[in-house]
Design a protein around this motif. Structure first.
Motif, mmCIF file in Angstrom:
data_model
loop_
_atom_site.group_PDB
_atom_site.id
_atom_site.type_symbol
_atom_site.label_atom_id
_atom_site.label_comp_id
_atom_site.label_asym_id
_atom_site.label_seq_id
_atom_site.Cartn_x
_atom_site.Cartn_y
_atom_site.Cartn_z
ATOM 1 N N HIS A 101 12.843 104.568 -64.922
ATOM 2 C CA HIS A 101 11.637 103.732 -64.767
ATOM 3 C C HIS A 101 11.788 103.087 -63.355
ATOM 4 O O HIS A 101 10.542 102.509 -62.891
ATOM 5 C CB HIS A 101 11.803 102.589 -65.602
ATOM 6 N N HIS A 102 12.800 103.100 -62.537
ATOM 7 C CA HIS A 102 12.924 102.518 -61.453
ATOM 8 C C HIS A 102 12.913 103.323 -60.206
ATOM 9 O O HIS A 102 12.500 103.094 -59.199
ATOM 10 C CB HIS A 102 14.278 101.374 -61.299
ATOM 11 N N PHE A 103 13.680 104.531 -60.466
ATOM 12 C CA PHE A 103 14.045 105.281 -59.423
ATOM 13 C C PHE A 103 13.843 106.896 -59.768
ATOM 14 O O PHE A 103 13.964 107.373 -61.029
ATOM 15 C CB PHE A 103 15.471 105.358 -58.992
ATOM 16 N N ASP A 104 13.136 107.707 -59.118
ATOM 17 C CA ASP A 104 12.986 109.183 -59.139
ATOM 18 C C ASP A 104 14.135 109.988 -59.139
ATOM 19 O O ASP A 104 14.098 111.042 -59.664
ATOM 20 C CB ASP A 104 11.686 109.674 -58.637
ATOM 21 N N SER A 105 15.050 109.528 -58.333
ATOM 22 C CA SER A 105 16.317 110.426 -58.282
ATOM 23 C C SER A 105 17.235 109.503 -57.721
ATOM 24 O O SER A 105 17.358 108.345 -57.149
ATOM 25 C CB SER A 105 15.726 111.447 -57.323
ATOM 26 N N LYS A 106 18.525 110.099 -57.411
ATOM 27 C CA LYS A 106 19.713 109.609 -56.950
ATOM 28 C C LYS A 106 19.539 109.273 -55.439
ATOM 29 O O LYS A 106 19.842 108.336 -54.926
ATOM 30 C CB LYS A 106 20.828 110.538 -57.292
ATOM 31 N N GLU A 107 18.581 110.466 -54.780
ATOM 32 C CA GLU A 107 18.528 110.416 -53.406
ATOM 33 C C GLU A 107 17.646 109.006 -53.083
ATOM 34 O O GLU A 107 17.621 108.556 -51.984
ATOM 35 C CB GLU A 107 17.753 111.599 -53.021
ATOM 36 N N THR A 108 16.727 108.498 -54.226
ATOM 37 C CA THR A 108 15.930 107.532 -53.783
ATOM 38 C C THR A 108 16.800 106.438 -53.806
ATOM 39 O O THR A 108 16.584 105.232 -52.744
ATOM 40 C CB THR A 108 14.755 107.228 -54.765
ATOM 41 N N ILE A 109 17.605 106.324 -54.529
ATOM 42 C CA ILE A 109 18.770 105.075 -54.636
ATOM 43 C C ILE A 109 19.414 104.846 -53.236
ATOM 44 O O ILE A 109 19.342 103.922 -52.507
ATOM 45 C CB ILE A 109 19.660 105.134 -55.983
ATOM 46 N N VAL A 110 20.106 106.064 -52.841
ATOM 47 C CA VAL A 110 21.090 105.917 -51.658
ATOM 48 C C VAL A 110 19.990 105.790 -50.245
ATOM 49 O O VAL A 110 20.343 105.134 -49.446
ATOM 50 C CB VAL A 110 21.822 107.244 -51.450
ATOM 51 N N ASP A 111 18.861 106.173 -50.471
ATOM 52 C CA ASP A 111 17.986 106.131 -49.397
ATOM 53 C C ASP A 111 17.930 104.835 -49.199
ATOM 54 O O ASP A 111 17.748 104.079 -48.074
ATOM 55 C CB ASP A 111 16.563 106.780 -49.704
ATOM 56 N N GLU A 112 17.613 103.766 -50.191
ATOM 57 C CA GLU A 112 17.207 102.552 -50.077
ATOM 58 C C GLU A 112 18.641 101.602 -49.712
ATOM 59 O O GLU A 112 18.418 100.841 -48.699
ATOM 60 C CB GLU A 112 16.905 101.977 -51.460
ATOM 61 N N VAL A 113 19.706 101.984 -50.142
ATOM 62 C CA VAL A 113 20.843 101.694 -49.658
ATOM 63 C C VAL A 113 21.162 101.695 -48.139
ATOM 64 O O VAL A 113 21.398 100.722 -47.532
ATOM 65 C CB VAL A 113 22.197 102.216 -50.313
ATOM 66 N N LEU A 114 20.994 102.866 -47.614
ATOM 67 C CA LEU A 114 21.131 103.273 -46.227
ATOM 68 C C LEU A 114 20.116 102.472 -45.322
ATOM 69 O O LEU A 114 20.522 101.996 -44.269
ATOM 70 C CB LEU A 114 21.370 104.647 -46.090
ATOM 71 N N SER A 115 19.048 102.820 -45.751
ATOM 72 C CA SER A 115 17.783 102.196 -45.020
ATOM 73 C C SER A 115 17.869 100.764 -44.712
ATOM 74 O O SER A 115 17.498 99.979 -43.898
ATOM 75 C CB SER A 115 16.434 102.588 -45.388
ATOM 76 N N THR A 116 18.275 100.019 -45.929
ATOM 77 C CA THR A 116 18.245 98.335 -45.964
ATOM 78 C C THR A 116 19.441 98.242 -44.939
ATOM 79 O O THR A 116 19.227 97.074 -44.104
ATOM 80 C CB THR A 116 18.835 98.077 -47.216
ATOM 81 N N PHE A 117 20.768 98.709 -44.987
ATOM 82 C CA PHE A 117 21.534 98.331 -43.970
ATOM 83 C C PHE A 117 21.172 98.751 -42.489
ATOM 84 O O PHE A 117 21.273 97.980 -41.453
ATOM 85 C CB PHE A 117 22.909 99.514 -44.301
ATOM 86 N N LEU A 118 20.410 99.823 -42.345
ATOM 87 C CA LEU A 118 20.124 100.072 -41.061
ATOM 88 C C LEU A 118 19.047 99.361 -40.332
ATOM 89 O O LEU A 118 18.963 98.615 -39.180
ATOM 90 C CB LEU A 118 19.750 101.631 -40.884
ATOM 91 N N LYS A 119 18.084 98.811 -41.234
ATOM 92 C CA LYS A 119 17.107 97.976 -40.844
ATOM 93 C C LYS A 119 17.665 96.533 -40.349
ATOM 94 O O LYS A 119 17.375 96.083 -39.623
ATOM 95 C CB LYS A 119 16.040 97.691 -41.964
ATOM 96 N N ASP A 120 18.604 96.144 -41.105
ATOM 97 C CA ASP A 120 19.322 94.702 -40.987
ATOM 98 C C ASP A 120 19.997 94.884 -39.766
ATOM 99 O O ASP A 120 19.939 94.076 -38.604
ATOM 100 C CB ASP A 120 20.086 94.446 -41.911
ATOM 101 N N LEU A 121 20.751 95.991 -39.657
ATOM 102 C CA LEU A 121 21.667 96.011 -38.264
ATOM 103 C C LEU A 121 20.728 96.357 -37.078
ATOM 104 O O LEU A 121 21.218 95.412 -36.129
ATOM 105 C CB LEU A 121 22.675 97.333 -38.516
ATOM 106 N N ILE A 122 19.924 97.118 -36.908
ATOM 107 C CA ILE A 122 19.264 97.341 -35.757
ATOM 108 C C ILE A 122 18.269 96.168 -35.507
ATOM 109 O O ILE A 122 18.248 95.907 -34.485
ATOM 110 C CB ILE A 122 18.304 98.502 -36.257
ATOM 111 N N GLY A 123 17.534 95.348 -36.464
ATOM 112 C CA GLY A 123 17.025 94.174 -36.348
ATOM 113 C C GLY A 123 17.722 93.329 -35.576
ATOM 114 O O GLY A 123 17.220 92.688 -34.871
#
Length: 237
Positions: A80-102
């Motif tokens: 109901h929240h995610f269509d795949s495992k890849e979507t979850i890890v995508d969010e984990v990594l992109s959140t980290f990189l957005k914070d770091l690079i910002g």
């Protein structure tokens, strides 16, 4: 930074996609992700649980069923929240990189000299070890696998890596031009040594221990700029 791509993609672990009355329910104190709070809060909770599993077991070895069990829900509810495992890890990594690079970009906007800016970048790097511990661990353990997946979903990992490298190298070169850093130091090699020192620390650093990340950063800055030896430099190894 380029944001992640929210491609639908095929659902991973399709055997787990259907709720089963006999599916095991996690016992103990784990909060049920769907028991209370807004949909956004439940989603964030699931991401955090999954990130910890990815860090502990590895992304490939972690199944959707295990994430659901950790959350105390049926596997089908996770979809109901995610269509795949890849979507979850995508969010984990992109959140980290957005914070770091910002935060790196903000440091570069400072008009201070290269040594001051580079010191702040070191502090930023170490400060991510606690809030983004799982993401950093996944980046180290599953980078090659994620990059090998079909499609361009994880291309932003390379783009982020290239941008971070460019920012560090430019500051090292600026410091050399300003006469603050040794001219014989290779900028790219120096960056990679700094990078690896920071990120590998996630494997041994323990929150709540004798040292916190701020102390680690200051110690590393001292060694980086002042060296370990005493007296005049001899040029001999």
């Amino acid at each position: 930074m380029n944001t992640r791509k929210n491609a639908g993609g095929a659902v991973a672990d399709t055997a787990d996609a259907t709720s089963s009355p006999g599916a095991p329910k996690r016992q103990g104190g784990t909060r049920r992700a769907g028991s209370s709070g807004s949909a956004s809060e439940r989603r964030d909770h699931l991401v955090k649980l999954a990130a910890e599993l990815f860090a502990r077991k590895g992304f490939q070895a972690t199944t959707v069923r295990e994430i659901a069990d950790e959350a105390g829900i049926l596997s089908g509810s996770l979809y109901h929240h995610f269509d795949s495992k890849e979507t979850i890890v995508d969010e984990v990594l992109s959140t980290f990189l957005k914070d770091l690079i910002g935060r790196y970009r903000a440091a570069l906007d400072d008009s201070s000299d290269a040594r001051t800016v580079l010191s702040e970048m070191v502090r930023i790097g170490f400060s991510t070890l606690e809030p983004h511990r799982a993401a950093i661990t996944v980046m180290q353990n599953d980078w090659n696998y994620l990059r090998s997946l079909p499609g361009d979903r994880f291309d932003y990992l390379i783009k982020a890596e290239d941008e971070v490298e460019r920012m560090w190298i430019e500051q090292i070169k600026r410091g050399q031009a300003e006469g603050l850093f040794r001219p014989d130091a290779d900028p790219k090699l120096t960056y990679r040594m700094i990078r690896d020192t920071i990120w590998v620390a996630v494997r041994w650093f323990r929150p709540g221990g004798r040292l916190n990340t701020a102390t680690l950063a200051e110690h590393y800055i001292t060694v980086l700029f002042d060296g370990l030896g005493t007296g005049e430099r001899t040029g001999q190894t």
